[in-house]
Every structure is written in C-alpha cells, then in structure tokens.
Write a protein that holds these residues in place. Structure first.
Motif, mmCIF file in Angstrom:
data_model
loop_
_atom_site.group_PDB
_atom_site.id
_atom_site.type_symbol
_atom_site.label_atom_id
_atom_site.label_comp_id
_atom_site.label_asym_id
_atom_site.label_seq_id
_atom_site.Cartn_x
_atom_site.Cartn_y
_atom_site.Cartn_z
ATOM 1 N N THR A 449 0.300 -1.519 -0.128
ATOM 2 C CA THR A 449 0.025 0.424 -0.302
ATOM 3 C C THR A 449 0.629 1.397 -0.029
ATOM 4 O OG1 THR A 449 -1.368 -1.416 1.416
ATOM 5 C CG2 THR A 449 -2.257 0.704 0.390
ATOM 6 N N TYR A 450 2.021 1.442 1.120
ATOM 7 C CA TYR A 450 2.925 2.403 0.640
ATOM 8 C C TYR A 450 3.182 2.730 -0.651
ATOM 9 C CZ TYR A 450 7.208 4.526 1.315
ATOM 10 O OH TYR A 450 8.307 5.249 0.711
ATOM 11 N N ASP A 451 3.287 1.499 -1.205
ATOM 12 C CA ASP A 451 4.191 1.619 -2.716
ATOM 13 C C ASP A 451 3.881 2.076 -3.730
ATOM 14 O OD1 ASP A 451 6.697 0.953 -2.353
ATOM 15 O OD2 ASP A 451 6.176 -1.689 -2.350
ATOM 16 N N THR A 452 1.649 1.764 -3.333
ATOM 17 C CA THR A 452 1.046 2.385 -4.393
ATOM 18 C C THR A 452 0.971 3.574 -3.992
ATOM 19 O OG1 THR A 452 -0.799 0.413 -4.313
ATOM 20 C CG2 THR A 452 -1.649 2.653 -4.245
ATOM 21 N N TYR A 453 1.378 4.412 -2.973
ATOM 22 C CA TYR A 453 0.889 6.029 -2.581
ATOM 23 C C TYR A 453 2.669 6.558 -3.056
ATOM 24 C CZ TYR A 453 -3.851 4.983 -1.108
ATOM 25 O OH TYR A 453 -4.339 4.363 -0.430
ATOM 26 N N THR A 454 3.595 5.772 -3.619
ATOM 27 C CA THR A 454 4.961 5.936 -3.776
ATOM 28 C C THR A 454 5.368 6.659 -4.510
ATOM 29 O OG1 THR A 454 5.543 5.670 -1.214
ATOM 30 C CG2 THR A 454 7.161 5.993 -2.571
ATOM 31 N N GLN A 455 5.907 7.415 -5.429
ATOM 32 C CA GLN A 455 6.768 7.096 -6.999
ATOM 33 C C GLN A 455 8.104 7.161 -6.809
ATOM 34 O OE1 GLN A 455 6.908 11.376 -8.128
ATOM 35 N NE2 GLN A 455 8.204 10.917 -9.849
ATOM 36 N N LEU A 456 8.014 6.735 -7.623
ATOM 37 C CA LEU A 456 9.478 6.065 -7.018
ATOM 38 C C LEU A 456 10.212 7.331 -7.940
ATOM 39 C CD1 LEU A 456 9.590 2.301 -7.321
ATOM 40 C CD2 LEU A 456 9.903 4.067 -5.816
ATOM 41 N N ARG A 457 11.064 8.177 -7.345
ATOM 42 C CA ARG A 457 11.835 9.235 -8.315
ATOM 43 C C ARG A 457 13.465 9.183 -8.643
ATOM 44 N NH1 ARG A 457 11.332 15.761 -6.142
ATOM 45 N NH2 ARG A 457 11.376 16.407 -8.099
ATOM 46 N N SER A 458 13.500 8.906 -10.118
ATOM 47 C CA SER A 458 15.222 8.708 -9.918
ATOM 48 C C SER A 458 15.374 10.076 -10.196
ATOM 49 C CB SER A 458 15.312 8.487 -11.413
ATOM 50 O OG SER A 458 14.512 7.545 -12.103
ATOM 51 N N SER A 459 16.636 10.183 -9.778
ATOM 52 C CA SER A 459 17.762 11.263 -9.418
ATOM 53 C C SER A 459 19.693 10.407 -9.848
ATOM 54 C CB SER A 459 17.315 11.260 -7.500
ATOM 55 O OG SER A 459 18.784 12.646 -7.649
ATOM 56 N N VAL A 460 19.754 12.042 -9.976
ATOM 57 C CA VAL A 460 21.135 11.403 -11.340
ATOM 58 C C VAL A 460 22.114 12.961 -10.412
ATOM 59 C CG1 VAL A 460 21.755 9.931 -12.301
ATOM 60 C CG2 VAL A 460 21.209 12.095 -13.105
ATOM 61 N N ASP A 461 23.554 12.945 -10.109
ATOM 62 C CA ASP A 461 24.203 14.069 -9.678
ATOM 63 C C ASP A 461 25.640 14.432 -10.734
ATOM 64 O OD1 ASP A 461 25.799 16.299 -8.793
ATOM 65 O OD2 ASP A 461 24.686 15.883 -6.776
ATOM 66 N N ILE A 462 25.136 14.510 -11.543
ATOM 67 C CA ILE A 462 26.739 14.879 -12.872
ATOM 68 C C ILE A 462 27.661 15.605 -12.248
ATOM 69 C CG2 ILE A 462 27.589 14.811 -15.176
ATOM 70 C CD1 ILE A 462 25.341 12.748 -14.822
ATOM 71 N N PRO A 463 29.424 14.842 -11.657
ATOM 72 C CA PRO A 463 29.866 16.459 -11.537
ATOM 73 C C PRO A 463 30.617 16.191 -12.272
ATOM 74 C CG PRO A 463 30.979 13.757 -10.767
ATOM 75 C CD PRO A 463 29.330 13.617 -11.312
ATOM 76 N N LYS A 464 31.581 17.436 -12.309
ATOM 77 C CA LYS A 464 32.515 18.228 -13.087
ATOM 78 C C LYS A 464 33.085 17.358 -14.096
ATOM 79 C CE LYS A 464 31.768 23.009 -11.475
ATOM 80 N NZ LYS A 464 32.091 24.107 -11.122
ATOM 81 N N GLU A 465 33.664 16.369 -12.663
ATOM 82 C CA GLU A 465 34.870 15.730 -13.617
ATOM 83 C C GLU A 465 34.363 14.944 -14.122
ATOM 84 O OE1 GLU A 465 34.298 16.370 -10.192
ATOM 85 O OE2 GLU A 465 35.664 17.507 -9.785
ATOM 86 N N ALA A 466 33.215 14.622 -14.498
ATOM 87 C CA ALA A 466 32.194 13.698 -15.702
ATOM 88 C C ALA A 466 32.573 14.143 -17.237
ATOM 89 C CB ALA A 466 31.484 13.314 -15.342
ATOM 90 N N GLU A 467 33.232 15.382 -17.635
ATOM 91 C CA GLU A 467 32.965 15.940 -18.516
ATOM 92 C C GLU A 467 34.252 15.662 -19.244
ATOM 93 O OE1 GLU A 467 31.884 18.921 -21.300
ATOM 94 O OE2 GLU A 467 31.469 18.007 -19.502
ATOM 95 N N ARG A 468 35.239 14.619 -18.742
ATOM 96 C CA ARG A 468 36.178 14.018 -20.234
ATOM 97 C C ARG A 468 35.450 13.190 -20.758
ATOM 98 N NH1 ARG A 468 42.582 11.013 -18.328
ATOM 99 N NH2 ARG A 468 42.650 10.873 -20.124
ATOM 100 N N SER A 469 34.339 11.901 -19.214
ATOM 101 C CA SER A 469 34.031 10.654 -20.641
ATOM 102 C C SER A 469 32.710 10.711 -21.593
ATOM 103 C CB SER A 469 33.717 9.925 -19.085
ATOM 104 O OG SER A 469 32.317 10.036 -18.331
#
Length: 501
Positions: A449-469
């Motif tokens: 029931t908890y899951d029924t009322y819950t949105q699974l909200r995806s999140s990423v945080d891309i660091p500056k250091e990832a720019e090379r890749s």
C-alpha cells in the motif's frame, strides 16, 4: 437507520484545497510526523473498539469477535508495524550501476504522490477504509476518505472520530451518496483508491482518465474453489464453509462456487452438512456468531437467485432457510449447477454455495478460464508427485494426482492463489493483495500500500569531473566517436536453449 450527516457539496472543493495546501506546505513529509499519525490511527482502532463493534453490529449484525479479529485488530497491528518499518521503506535506494556511472550518485527517491482519494465499501467498512489510509499516511500523502453510505453507523462514527486522532488538515472524511461522490470525481486527485464493484469502477476510471489520475481498484469477482478427489472432504468442507460464513459471504474473497469431481459431489455435500452442524448446532439463523445481509435490496436479490436457480437445493440442514425480519439467510448449498445458471451470472456476495460437478481437470480449467479472472482461486489438493505434465487430461482422479500445483498456476489466472484453505492469505502481511483484469488492479497491504502511494523519483548528480568521459557526445562526431557511441548496437547476443528449434 442512522442518518449520516452528509458533507455539503459546496464544501467538497474546499476540503480538497485544504488537503492540497497542507501537502504543498510539507506538513506530511517528516517521517516522525507520519509515524505519529500511524500510531494515532492504531490508537483510534484500539481505544474505540467497543464503539466500532457496536456500529458494525447495527449496520451488518456483525459478531463482535469477527469485528475484533478481521477489522479492528488488523488496523492496530498494521498501522503499528507500518510505523516501525517506515524508515526502511522510505530510505533512498542506490542501484548497482557500471563503474563509470557510480560518480553520478544514481538514486531512487521515495516521493509521496500528493493528495489522494480513498473510497471504501460497506461490507468491511472499517478495515477497507483504514487499510488504504495506512499506506497513504506512511507514504506522506494527504487524503480525502469517502466511506460507504450503506453502512451509516460506521461511516458516521469514523467521521466523528477521525479529527480527534488524526491531523484534520491532512485527513478528512467526505460523507454522502451519488451527488457527493460525483462532485469528488470531478476534482483532480493524485491517486484514487477504490474498493467495490466493477460497475462503479468503470465510472471512476472514466472520471479519473480526464485528469490522467492513477487508480488502484480492488473489485472482487467470482472466486472458484477446486477440490481434488483425493483430498480429505471433511477438512475441505469445513474450511470452505468457514470461509463462506464470514460476514455471511459478503466479502470479495469468499468462495463463490465449488468445482468437484462428479463422483465426489455426494460425499462433499455430506461433509458440508457435518461442518454446518458443528458451526451451528441450532441453525445459523439465530446464531450470535453469524451475520445478516446488509439491506433489504441485497436480501431480495439473493432470495431471487435461490428461486431462479436450476440447481438442486440441498435439503436437510443446509437448505437456505430465511428470516426476512432480520435479513438472514442461512448458508445454502446448491448442487448440480450447470453453466448458464443464475447463480453463476455475477458475484454472489452472500451465503450461497453452488457446486459444479465435472469429469476432468481440463473441464474444470475450461470452466474457470471462460470467466473473468477472479480475485482469488482456491485449490484443495495435496499432489505428492510435484511434476509438470503437458498431456491431455485423463479422468479427474488420475489427472489431479499426476498433475501438480504448477499446473494450476500455469493454466489459470487470478489475483491470488491459495492451496488448501480459504481466507488465510489475508493474514500474511508480507504478501501483496491485488486483482487482475476484471477483479481489479493495484496492490495493497503494508509495504504494497505504501508503494501504491509512492512515486519512485529517479535522481543523478553529474560531477564536473565526468566531463572527460562525456566529451564524445558533443558534435561534430568523428569515426571514433561514432564507433564508441554506437557500440551497444554491436553487442554479442548469447545463444538460447531454443535456438535452432
């Protein structure tokens, strides 16, 4: 009959706006606040148990022990357990990702859906009002609750009690009938949870579609029972009849019809008679532990079915005696029921047990599968062979011995599947409760029931250091960049066991 104080229609939009304002203000977000509300709901059920029992006795002649066991106790326990497990349920999840993405901190956040509408039925009006509410509270949602006007004493009671225990800025009751429900459905909600019948559910689904509102529908249906010829008939009869007698059969998971081998029908009927005499030595009509039909309309509907059936009513003990003044119908067994009989037209929702004799398991499966998928399928069998067989079905006895539980799973569809008892699936809090197809959709009980009322909200945080890749993604794209960016197209695909067959 008690007259419910209906909510003025002009107040309904204001109630929704109050709830939305509370949600937007973040009142329901803190986990400790949610836990407090859950414990308060448990206290409501525990402290007001006598008043709840009294209301349900007036509405349904429900026996006190049945109310305490199936409604009040479950809310106390599930609200308390939900509060205790909330930290784990609400914790962000960190999925396993390739090494080059781990620095992005991929996270699944648990976000409340918002302001929800809960619409509950009359047959188990306490637990089926507050069980969905437990999940809404745990998820951090605000809720408007519309109880059934058909159980007026309980609906008025919870309307009076709720603001004494829960935060009224977050949880409010809307009482009424069709006009009030219609106004509720004209408004936008972030989720609607409805327990009831398919006719009303279709109206809800159309109304919800206008706002793209997600739904959970728990609708019931005709729950079949398969009885293996080798199973203990006395035990099967006792467990099935007990399931049918709960709330006088007025529950969505009640055994609706029974399929037995033709050669065992007589023995099974005699076993039902023995079970009945054990449960009700002096008849169910006057028993304090047996309930009444909810109102005159349903009483006459069931009486009409018994008059129109072409099956054979079992006389001597379980023959369907009635007490119109008290709206009581004793458990009634009808044997030799054929396809097309009035008893098979719709969910019985009453204490009538049709028996359909068949000659093979394939015939039994064909009978079940020709109908909408039930909420629960019950099967009484202790197959010792535990093996799967795909051949055509032999006579029922041979077939059911040589085929296993997996055959029942593979060749039928239902919301739930229960072997060798009735109702006990409802006591396992760790299992999801849901229908499929005509019996509904959406999950409930505890975390589900908890899951029924819950949105699974995806999140990423891309660091500056990832720019090379990430540099290769930017145009213009040279040959090396094209090759790297399209490498997934050329991944090798493993051979499967069925390749070449």
């Amino acid at each position: 009959m008690t007259i419910i104080r209906y909510t003025p229609i002009k107040e309904i939009p204001k109630i929704r706006e109050t709830l939305r304002a509370t949600f937007k203000a973040g009142v329901t977000r803190p986990l400790e606040w949610r836990k407090h509300q859950l414990y308060q709901l448990a206290r409501l059920a525990q402290n007001e148990a006598d008043a709840i029992c009294d209301a349900l006795n007036k509405d349904l002649s429900k026996p006190r022990l049945e109310v305490l066991r199936t409604e009040v106790g479950n809310i106390v326990e599930r609200a308390t357990k939900s509060a205790q497990k909330l930290d784990v349920w609400a914790a962000p999840e960190h999925p396993d990702v390739p090494d080059w993405q781990k620095g992005w901190k991929p996270t699944i956040l648990k976000a409340p859906r918002g302001t929800v509408l809960i619409m509950s039925p009359w047959n188990y009006p306490f637990i089926l009002t507050f069980q969905p509410l437990i999940g809404a509270i745990a998820a951090g949602c605000c809720a408007a609750i519309k109880p059934s006007e058909v159980s007026p004493h309980l609906s008025q009671l919870i309307s009076d009690l709720l603001p004494k225990y829960l935060d009224p800025s977050a949880y409010q009751i809307v009482n009424g009938a069709v006009p009030e429900t219609t106004r509720l459905l004209e408004l936008q909600w972030d989720h609607i949870f409805y327990t009831g019948n398919g006719r009303v559910a279709r109206i809800l689904a159309v109304a919800a579609a206008k706002h793209l509102t997600p739904l959970a529908l728990e609708l019931g249906g005709k729950c079949p029972v398969l009885v293996d010829s080798t199973y203990d008939m006395d035990l099967a009869a006792k467990r099935i009849l007990w399931g049918k007698c709960n709330n006088a059969g007025q529950i969505c998971v009640a055994p609706d019809y029974i399929i037995v081998p033709r050669s065992k029908q007589g023995e099974f009927v005699e076993s039902l008679k023995k079970a009945y005499k054990t449960f009700f030595p002096d008849s169910a009509l006057g028993a304090s532990h047996y309930g009444s039909i909810v109102n005159d309309s349903h009483f006459h509907r069931l009486s009409s079915l018994l008059e129109r059936t072409k099956g054979e009513k079992v006389t001597d003990i379980i023959e369907g005696r009635k007490d119109a003044a008290r709206k009581r119908i004793e458990p009634t067994v009808v044997k030799n029921v054929q396809d097309g009989d009035p008893l098979l037209e719709e969910e019985l929702f009453g204490p009538i047990l049709p028996i359909i004799p068949v000659d093979s398991l394939d015939e039994a499966f064909a009978f079940i599968n020709a109908r909408p998928h039930p909420l629960v399928l019950y099967a009484f069998t202790e197959d010792p062979n535990i093996k799967q067989r795909r051949a055509l079905c032999l006579p029922f006895t041979v077939c059911f011995i040589s085929r296993k539980h997996f055959i029942v799973i593979d060749e039928t569809q239902s919301g739930g599947l229960v072997f060798n008892d009735t109702f006990q699936q409802l006591t396992v809090d760790e299992l999801p409760f849901a229908g499929v197809g005509e019996s509904g959709y959406g999950y409930q009980v505890m975390k589900y029931t908890y899951d029924t009322y819950t949105q699974l909200r995806s999140s990423v945080d891309i660091p500056k250091e990832a720019e090379r890749s990430l540099q290769l993604r930017y145009p213009p794209h040279g040959p090396e960049a094209v090759k790297a960016l399209s490498r997934a197209v050329h991944l090798p695909i493993p051979q499967s066991a069925l390749n070449g067959h």
